[in-house]
Design a protein around this motif. Structure first.
Motif, PDB file in Angstrom:
ATOM      1  N   ARG A  98       0.936  -1.153   0.041  1.00 52.58           N
ATOM      2  CA  ARG A  98       0.133   0.139  -0.039  1.00 52.58           C
ATOM      3  C   ARG A  98       0.809   1.185   0.075  1.00 52.58           C
ATOM      4  O   ARG A  98       0.513   2.446  -0.655  1.00 52.58           O
ATOM      5  N   ASP A  99       1.867   1.126   0.791  1.00 57.04           N
ATOM      6  CA  ASP A  99       2.844   2.363   0.977  1.00 57.04           C
ATOM      7  C   ASP A  99       3.485   2.510  -0.482  1.00 57.04           C
ATOM      8  O   ASP A  99       3.497   3.737  -1.011  1.00 57.04           O
ATOM      9  N   LYS A 100       3.890   1.518  -1.136  1.00 62.46           N
ATOM     10  CA  LYS A 100       4.420   1.683  -2.609  1.00 62.46           C
ATOM     11  C   LYS A 100       3.442   2.340  -3.452  1.00 62.46           C
ATOM     12  O   LYS A 100       3.710   3.135  -4.144  1.00 62.46           O
ATOM     13  N   VAL A 101       2.262   1.882  -3.579  1.00 70.06           N
ATOM     14  CA  VAL A 101       1.107   2.449  -4.382  1.00 70.06           C
ATOM     15  C   VAL A 101       0.880   3.990  -4.091  1.00 70.06           C
ATOM     16  O   VAL A 101       0.678   4.803  -4.767  1.00 70.06           O
ATOM     17  N   VAL A 102       1.009   4.458  -2.684  1.00 68.62           N
ATOM     18  CA  VAL A 102       0.686   5.908  -2.378  1.00 68.62           C
ATOM     19  C   VAL A 102       1.901   6.409  -2.662  1.00 68.62           C
ATOM     20  O   VAL A 102       1.699   7.816  -3.060  1.00 68.62           O
ATOM     21  N   SER A 103       3.117   5.896  -2.465  1.00 67.45           N
ATOM     22  CA  SER A 103       4.319   6.711  -2.959  1.00 67.45           C
ATOM     23  C   SER A 103       4.487   6.964  -4.429  1.00 67.45           C
ATOM     24  O   SER A 103       4.781   8.035  -4.765  1.00 67.45           O
ATOM     25  N   VAL A 104       3.495   6.290  -5.582  1.00 69.53           N
ATOM     26  CA  VAL A 104       3.811   6.375  -6.655  1.00 69.53           C
ATOM     27  C   VAL A 104       2.915   7.849  -6.971  1.00 69.53           C
ATOM     28  O   VAL A 104       3.326   8.565  -7.717  1.00 69.53           O
ATOM     29  N   PHE A 105       1.807   7.944  -6.218  1.00 68.19           N
ATOM     30  CA  PHE A 105       1.114   9.305  -6.343  1.00 68.19           C
ATOM     31  C   PHE A 105       1.866  10.561  -6.184  1.00 68.19           C
ATOM     32  O   PHE A 105       1.902  11.448  -7.106  1.00 68.19           O
ATOM     33  N   TYR A 106       2.787  10.588  -4.972  1.00 65.21           N
ATOM     34  CA  TYR A 106       3.282  11.583  -4.939  1.00 65.21           C
ATOM     35  C   TYR A 106       4.788  12.022  -5.721  1.00 65.21           C
ATOM     36  O   TYR A 106       5.455  12.916  -5.612  1.00 65.21           O
ATOM     37  N   THR A 107       5.216  10.808  -6.050  1.00 63.70           N
ATOM     38  CA  THR A 107       6.573  10.880  -6.723  1.00 63.70           C
ATOM     39  C   THR A 107       6.447  10.792  -8.394  1.00 63.70           C
ATOM     40  O   THR A 107       7.243  11.440  -9.067  1.00 63.70           O
ATOM     41  N   VAL A 108       5.394  10.009  -8.813  1.00 64.01           N
ATOM     42  CA  VAL A 108       5.141  10.010 -10.288  1.00 64.01           C
ATOM     43  C   VAL A 108       4.091  10.695 -10.840  1.00 64.01           C
ATOM     44  O   VAL A 108       4.257  11.513 -11.788  1.00 64.01           O
ATOM     45  N   ILE A 109       2.917  10.377 -10.245  1.00 65.45           N
ATOM     46  CA  ILE A 109       1.530  10.966 -10.636  1.00 65.45           C
ATOM     47  C   ILE A 109       1.610  12.654 -10.467  1.00 65.45           C
ATOM     48  O   ILE A 109       1.205  13.411 -11.322  1.00 65.45           O
ATOM     49  N   MET A 110       1.901  13.026  -9.013  1.00 65.25           N
ATOM     50  CA  MET A 110       1.747  14.355  -8.778  1.00 65.25           C
ATOM     51  C   MET A 110       2.237  15.292  -9.776  1.00 65.25           C
ATOM     52  O   MET A 110       1.880  16.332 -10.153  1.00 65.25           O
ATOM     53  N   PRO A 111       3.720  15.097 -10.153  1.00 66.23           N
ATOM     54  CA  PRO A 111       4.331  16.014 -11.127  1.00 66.23           C
ATOM     55  C   PRO A 111       3.733  16.205 -12.325  1.00 66.23           C
ATOM     56  O   PRO A 111       4.032  17.076 -12.957  1.00 66.23           O
ATOM     57  N   MET A 112       2.866  15.069 -12.732  1.00 64.71           N
ATOM     58  CA  MET A 112       2.422  15.030 -14.067  1.00 64.71           C
ATOM     59  C   MET A 112       0.902  15.791 -13.872  1.00 64.71           C
ATOM     60  O   MET A 112       0.559  16.599 -14.646  1.00 64.71           O
ATOM     61  N   LEU A 113       0.417  15.801 -12.793  1.00 63.04           N
ATOM     62  CA  LEU A 113      -0.973  16.320 -12.485  1.00 63.04           C
ATOM     63  C   LEU A 113      -0.946  17.718 -12.209  1.00 63.04           C
ATOM     64  O   LEU A 113      -2.050  18.482 -12.846  1.00 63.04           O
ATOM     65  N   ASN A 114      -0.234  18.391 -11.844  1.00 61.34           N
ATOM     66  CA  ASN A 114      -0.077  19.644 -11.512  1.00 61.34           C
ATOM     67  C   ASN A 114      -0.263  20.731 -12.523  1.00 61.34           C
ATOM     68  O   ASN A 114      -1.011  21.367 -12.652  1.00 61.34           O
ATOM     69  N   PRO A 115       0.451  20.570 -13.630  1.00 61.04           N
ATOM     70  CA  PRO A 115       0.249  21.248 -14.856  1.00 61.04           C
ATOM     71  C   PRO A 115      -0.881  21.130 -15.474  1.00 61.04           C
ATOM     72  O   PRO A 115      -1.476  21.920 -16.046  1.00 61.04           O
ATOM     73  N   LEU A 116      -1.492  19.934 -15.530  1.00 64.24           N
ATOM     74  CA  LEU A 116      -2.721  19.798 -16.186  1.00 64.24           C
ATOM     75  C   LEU A 116      -3.957  20.362 -14.975  1.00 64.24           C
ATOM     76  O   LEU A 116      -4.714  20.771 -15.714  1.00 64.24           O
ATOM     77  N   ILE A 117      -3.748  20.167 -14.037  1.00 61.97           N
ATOM     78  CA  ILE A 117      -4.748  20.672 -13.236  1.00 61.97           C
ATOM     79  C   ILE A 117      -4.763  22.231 -13.237  1.00 61.97           C
ATOM     80  O   ILE A 117      -5.860  22.890 -13.484  1.00 61.97           O
ATOM     81  N   TYR A 118      -3.593  22.904 -13.136  1.00 69.28           N
ATOM     82  CA  TYR A 118      -3.470  24.270 -13.338  1.00 69.28           C
ATOM     83  C   TYR A 118      -3.821  24.959 -14.733  1.00 69.28           C
ATOM     84  O   TYR A 118      -4.208  26.012 -14.772  1.00 69.28           O
ATOM     85  N   SER A 119      -3.604  23.956 -15.602  1.00 70.99           N
ATOM     86  CA  SER A 119      -4.095  24.528 -16.992  1.00 70.99           C
ATOM     87  C   SER A 119      -5.547  24.299 -17.215  1.00 70.99           C
ATOM     88  O   SER A 119      -6.154  25.090 -17.960  1.00 70.99           O
ATOM     89  N   MET A 120      -6.290  23.213 -16.708  1.00 69.18           N
ATOM     90  CA  MET A 120      -7.482  22.960 -17.213  1.00 69.18           C
ATOM     91  C   MET A 120      -8.451  23.835 -16.196  1.00 69.18           C
ATOM     92  O   MET A 120      -9.803  24.142 -16.732  1.00 69.18           O
ATOM     93  N   ARG A 121      -7.780  24.117 -14.999  1.00 68.18           N
ATOM     94  CA  ARG A 121      -8.948  24.751 -14.125  1.00 68.18           C
ATOM     95  C   ARG A 121      -8.598  26.262 -13.923  1.00 68.18           C
ATOM     96  O   ARG A 121      -9.316  27.044 -13.269  1.00 68.18           O
ATOM     97  N   ASN A 122      -7.714  26.657 -14.902  1.00 68.69           N
ATOM     98  CA  ASN A 122      -7.262  28.298 -14.823  1.00 68.69           C
ATOM     99  C   ASN A 122      -7.755  29.042 -16.094  1.00 68.69           C
ATOM    100  O   ASN A 122      -7.428  28.375 -17.223  1.00 68.69           O
ATOM    101  N   GLN A 123      -8.588  29.880 -16.117  1.00 67.65           N
ATOM    102  CA  GLN A 123      -9.253  30.484 -17.338  1.00 67.65           C
ATOM    103  C   GLN A 123      -7.889  31.080 -18.246  1.00 67.65           C
ATOM    104  O   GLN A 123      -8.138  31.351 -19.227  1.00 67.65           O
ATOM    105  N   GLU A 124      -7.390  31.995 -17.519  1.00 64.38           N
ATOM    106  CA  GLU A 124      -6.173  32.600 -17.859  1.00 64.38           C
ATOM    107  C   GLU A 124      -5.213  31.907 -18.857  1.00 64.38           C
ATOM    108  O   GLU A 124      -4.812  32.006 -20.016  1.00 64.38           O
TER     109      GLU A 124
END
Length: 313
Positions: A270-296
């Motif tokens: 379980r710890d490995k799976v959770v670790s994947v979120f903040y080491t691999v998935i999170m760096p990908m999500l941040n630019p997607l989240i800020y581009s999709m949720r930001n009108q500017e």
């Protein structure tokens, strides 16, 4: 005699994400795509902010530095993880392990404090809009970024110095897919109490400290939004904060789950799976989240910003 019988570990081996040989290539393709999206997204966000005068504001100043941290963050972990997914030997040298953890811990803490700085920026913009320019000066923005990096590298130095000064003589097999303190301390034949306390103290002070500052900022933000008379103003204010809150929830939720618990707890799947979120998935999500949720950002990406400025002029 006890010291002489100890074998100095020169190479560590990783357990990896999975033991299933058939699953390795599938995960390799999946995480390679994630990493490429992360590289393109974060580099694109930095380039977009630098080349677009409209985005030369404190909010995007912090966002561009967050993208740089995410870019480094994912590069520290993901390429090695990808190699191990298709390799028979999942090994790393002692020095390589030390450097991987040092830069990983530094970037993780820096990201937390950058997110905290971004919440302060949103607080100033929403709660004190008339004084926003005088509050969020260029000098203050640079100071917050520099402080985030300094704290990140200082705490990382303390954790790295403590963990890698221990004796490792039981095994060289790390039950993880990268070098991290919890599974690493399980391999030491030294007394790990001090290092465990140092890790818990640093994660608590940096993690909870930055999280509380975000919580306080958003307490004032929500209060100000609820007092807005216009529904359109409330919706706009919430939309500028939603992307940031999404990033904060994913990062702090996963980090606290892995690190803030008893040192005697086993480090499992379980710890490995959770670790994947903040080491691999999170760096990908941040630019997607800020581009999709930001009108500017969306308007700039769609090429509508130049036409809008032309009409105004």
């Amino acid at each position: 005699m006890e010291t002489n019988n100890r074998t100095h570990v020169e190479v560590f081996s990783f357990a990896g994400i999975t033991d299933d040989v058939t699953l390795g290539p599938v995960l390799f393709v999946l995480f390679l795509k994630v990493y490429l999206v992360s590289l393109v997204g974060n580099l694109g966000m930095v380039a977009l902010v630098l080349k677009t005068p409209k985005l030369h504001t404190p909010m995007y100043f912090f966002l561009s530095h967050l993208s740089v941290v995410d870019l480094l963050y994912s590069t520290i972990i993901t390429p090695k993880m990808l190699t191990d997914l298709i390799s028979m030997k999942k090994t790393i040298s002692f020095t390589g392990c030390t450097l991987q953890f040092f830069f990983f811990a530094a970037m993780a803490a820096t990201e937390a404090f950058l997110l905290s700085s971004m919440s302060y920026d949103r607080y100033a913009a929403i709660c004190h809009p008339l004084h926003y320019i005088t509050i969020m000066t260029k000098k203050k923005c640079w100071c917050l970024v520099v402080i985030s990096f300094v704290i990140g590298f200082l705490q990382s130095s303390a954790q790295t110095g403590c963990a890698f000064s221990l004796d490792f003589c039981r095994s060289n097999h790390i039950a993880h897919f990268y070098c991290d303190v919890p599974p690493l301390l399980k391999l030491s034949c030294s007394d790990t109490f001090t290092c465990n306390m140092v890790t818990i103290f640093i994660i608590s002070s940096c993690g909870i400290g930055s999280f509380l500052s975000i919580l306080v900022s958003y307490t004032f933000i929500v209060s100000s939004i609820l007092h807005m008379k216009s529904a359109a103003s409330r919706q706009k204010a919430f939309s500028t904060c939603s992307a940031h809150l999404t990033s904060v929830s994913i990062l702090y939720g996963s980090v606290f789950f892995v690190y803030l618990r008893s040192p005697t707890s086993d480090f499992g799947e379980r710890d490995k799976v959770v670790s994947v979120f903040y080491t691999v998935i999170m760096p990908m999500l941040n630019p997607l989240i800020y581009s999709m949720r930001n009108q500017e950002v969306k308007s700039v990406l769609m090429g509508t910003a130049p036409r809008t400025r032309k009409l105004v002029n």
